[in-house]
Motif scaffolding. Structure first.
Motif, PDB file in Angstrom:
ATOM      1  N   LEU A 108      -4.131   2.601   3.144  1.00  0.00           N
ATOM      2  CA  LEU A 108      -3.644   0.727   2.249  1.00  0.00           C
ATOM      3  C   LEU A 108      -5.173   0.018   2.912  1.00  0.00           C
ATOM      4  CD1 LEU A 108      -1.464  -0.371   0.374  1.00  0.00           C
ATOM      5  CD2 LEU A 108      -1.240  -1.403   2.427  1.00  0.00           C
ATOM      6  N   ARG A 112      -8.381  -0.618   0.012  1.00  0.00           N
ATOM      7  CA  ARG A 112      -8.061  -1.660  -0.153  1.00  0.00           C
ATOM      8  C   ARG A 112      -9.901  -1.918  -0.319  1.00  0.00           C
ATOM      9  NH1 ARG A 112      -4.487  -5.349   2.600  1.00  0.00           N
ATOM     10  NH2 ARG A 112      -3.339  -4.768   1.392  1.00  0.00           N
ATOM     11  N   ASP A 140      -9.434   0.346 -11.101  1.00  0.00           N
ATOM     12  CA  ASP A 140      -8.037  -0.460 -11.438  1.00  0.00           C
ATOM     13  C   ASP A 140      -7.780   1.361 -10.995  1.00  0.00           C
ATOM     14  OD1 ASP A 140      -8.925  -2.418 -13.019  1.00  0.00           O
ATOM     15  OD2 ASP A 140      -9.356  -0.862 -15.241  1.00  0.00           O
ATOM     16  N   LYS A 141      -8.191   2.821 -10.762  1.00  0.00           N
ATOM     17  CA  LYS A 141      -7.349   3.077  -9.661  1.00  0.00           C
ATOM     18  C   LYS A 141      -7.596   3.073  -8.016  1.00  0.00           C
ATOM     19  CE  LYS A 141      -6.201   6.250 -13.420  1.00  0.00           C
ATOM     20  NZ  LYS A 141      -5.028   6.317 -13.657  1.00  0.00           N
ATOM     21  N   ASN A 143      -6.110   0.420  -7.215  1.00  0.00           N
ATOM     22  CA  ASN A 143      -5.439  -0.921  -7.536  1.00  0.00           C
ATOM     23  C   ASN A 143      -3.965   0.339  -7.785  1.00  0.00           C
ATOM     24  OD1 ASN A 143      -6.299  -3.474  -6.887  1.00  0.00           O
ATOM     25  ND2 ASN A 143      -7.345  -3.646  -9.467  1.00  0.00           N
ATOM     26  N   ASP A 144      -4.273   0.864  -8.557  1.00  0.00           N
ATOM     27  CA  ASP A 144      -2.472   1.619  -9.069  1.00  0.00           C
ATOM     28  C   ASP A 144      -2.867   2.668  -7.668  1.00  0.00           C
ATOM     29  OD1 ASP A 144      -3.097   1.563 -11.565  1.00  0.00           O
ATOM     30  OD2 ASP A 144      -3.823   3.197 -12.258  1.00  0.00           O
ATOM     31  N   ARG A 145      -3.188   3.117  -6.516  1.00  0.00           N
ATOM     32  CA  ARG A 145      -3.228   3.983  -5.665  1.00  0.00           C
ATOM     33  C   ARG A 145      -2.260   3.245  -4.524  1.00  0.00           C
ATOM     34  NH1 ARG A 145      -7.524   5.953  -6.966  1.00  0.00           N
ATOM     35  NH2 ARG A 145      -8.847   5.260  -4.913  1.00  0.00           N
ATOM     36  N   LEU A 146      -2.874   1.969  -4.198  1.00  0.00           N
ATOM     37  CA  LEU A 146      -2.646   0.376  -3.262  1.00  0.00           C
ATOM     38  C   LEU A 146      -1.254   0.418  -4.096  1.00  0.00           C
ATOM     39  CD1 LEU A 146      -5.514  -2.157  -3.259  1.00  0.00           C
ATOM     40  CD2 LEU A 146      -4.633  -0.001  -1.229  1.00  0.00           C
ATOM     41  N   ASN A 147      -0.836   0.487  -5.151  1.00  0.00           N
ATOM     42  CA  ASN A 147       0.590   0.076  -5.668  1.00  0.00           C
ATOM     43  C   ASN A 147       1.500   1.223  -5.066  1.00  0.00           C
ATOM     44  OD1 ASN A 147       0.214  -2.635  -6.511  1.00  0.00           O
ATOM     45  ND2 ASN A 147      -0.298  -1.604  -8.545  1.00  0.00           N
ATOM     46  N   MET A 148       0.742   2.859  -5.298  1.00  0.00           N
ATOM     47  CA  MET A 148       2.005   3.702  -5.061  1.00  0.00           C
ATOM     48  C   MET A 148       1.915   3.557  -3.776  1.00  0.00           C
ATOM     49  SD  MET A 148       1.127   7.714  -4.136  1.00  0.00           S
ATOM     50  CE  MET A 148      -0.144   6.520  -3.506  1.00  0.00           C
ATOM     51  N   ARG A 150       2.097   1.415  -1.398  1.00  0.00           N
ATOM     52  CA  ARG A 150       3.160   0.035  -1.148  1.00  0.00           C
ATOM     53  C   ARG A 150       4.467   0.536  -1.750  1.00  0.00           C
ATOM     54  NH1 ARG A 150      -0.202  -3.546  -4.226  1.00  0.00           N
ATOM     55  NH2 ARG A 150      -2.137  -4.725  -2.403  1.00  0.00           N
ATOM     56  N   ALA A 151       5.297   0.980  -2.885  1.00  0.00           N
ATOM     57  CA  ALA A 151       6.001   1.864  -2.907  1.00  0.00           C
ATOM     58  C   ALA A 151       6.669   3.010  -2.041  1.00  0.00           C
ATOM     59  CB  ALA A 151       5.590   2.098  -4.549  1.00  0.00           C
TER      60      ALA A 151
END
Length: 157
Positions: A108, A112, A140-141, A143-148, A150-151
């Protein structure tokens, strides 16, 4: 350049872009960083204990990182340059040998930092619009990985 003026001044190619050679010189280190990120994701994916997390990495994350890397390769090649392939790279990853949670937290932070680097590059110089679009897409991708991530961390909780 002021971001609000960029669409107006760049319409139809107006404005001063950096040269193709300068773009290549600026993109090669970005590719090297993305190769390092791919190495880190690949390293973690092979060592994850949670089968569902490992499957998500292998089916979604790794192909996306590779696709983004290929977009940068294509951009560099279209500008007349050559990009690092990673053949001479040390493919052993450091700091990723902990448990799943520790490894994902490290990824992460690394992703980031990489996403920040991409966004900084978009704003640092006046790349051609196609190059800017690819850098923005890759940011943008990230950011998508960061969200994934975190989940996944929340699921491992």
């Amino acid at each position: 350049m002021f971001p609000v003026l960029r669409p107006i001044l760049n319409k139809g190619g107006a404005g001063n872009y950096i040269s193709r050679e300068e773009s290549v010189d600026r993109l090669v280190p970005v590719v090297a960083d993305q190769l390092g990120l791919l190495r880190d994701y690949d390293y973690v994916a092979k060592r994850l204990d949670a089968p569902a997390v490992r499957q998500r990495f292998e089916e979604v994350v790794l192909p996306n990182v590779r696709t983004e890397l290929n977009k940068l390769y294509e951009t560099i090649f279209s500008l007349g340059g050559s990009a690092p392939t990673g053949a001479d790279m040390d493919w052993s990853a450091s700091g990723l040998d902990g448990n799943d949670t520790d490894s994902l937290k490290t990824l992460l932070e690394r992703d980031r930092a990489f996403g920040d680097r991409l966004r900084d590059e978009v704003e640092a110089v006046h790349h051609q619009e196609r190059t800017r679009a690819i850098l923005g897409h890759n940011a943008d991708k990230s950011n998508d990985r960061l969200n994934m991530l975190r989940a996944l961390l929340a699921d491992l909780g």
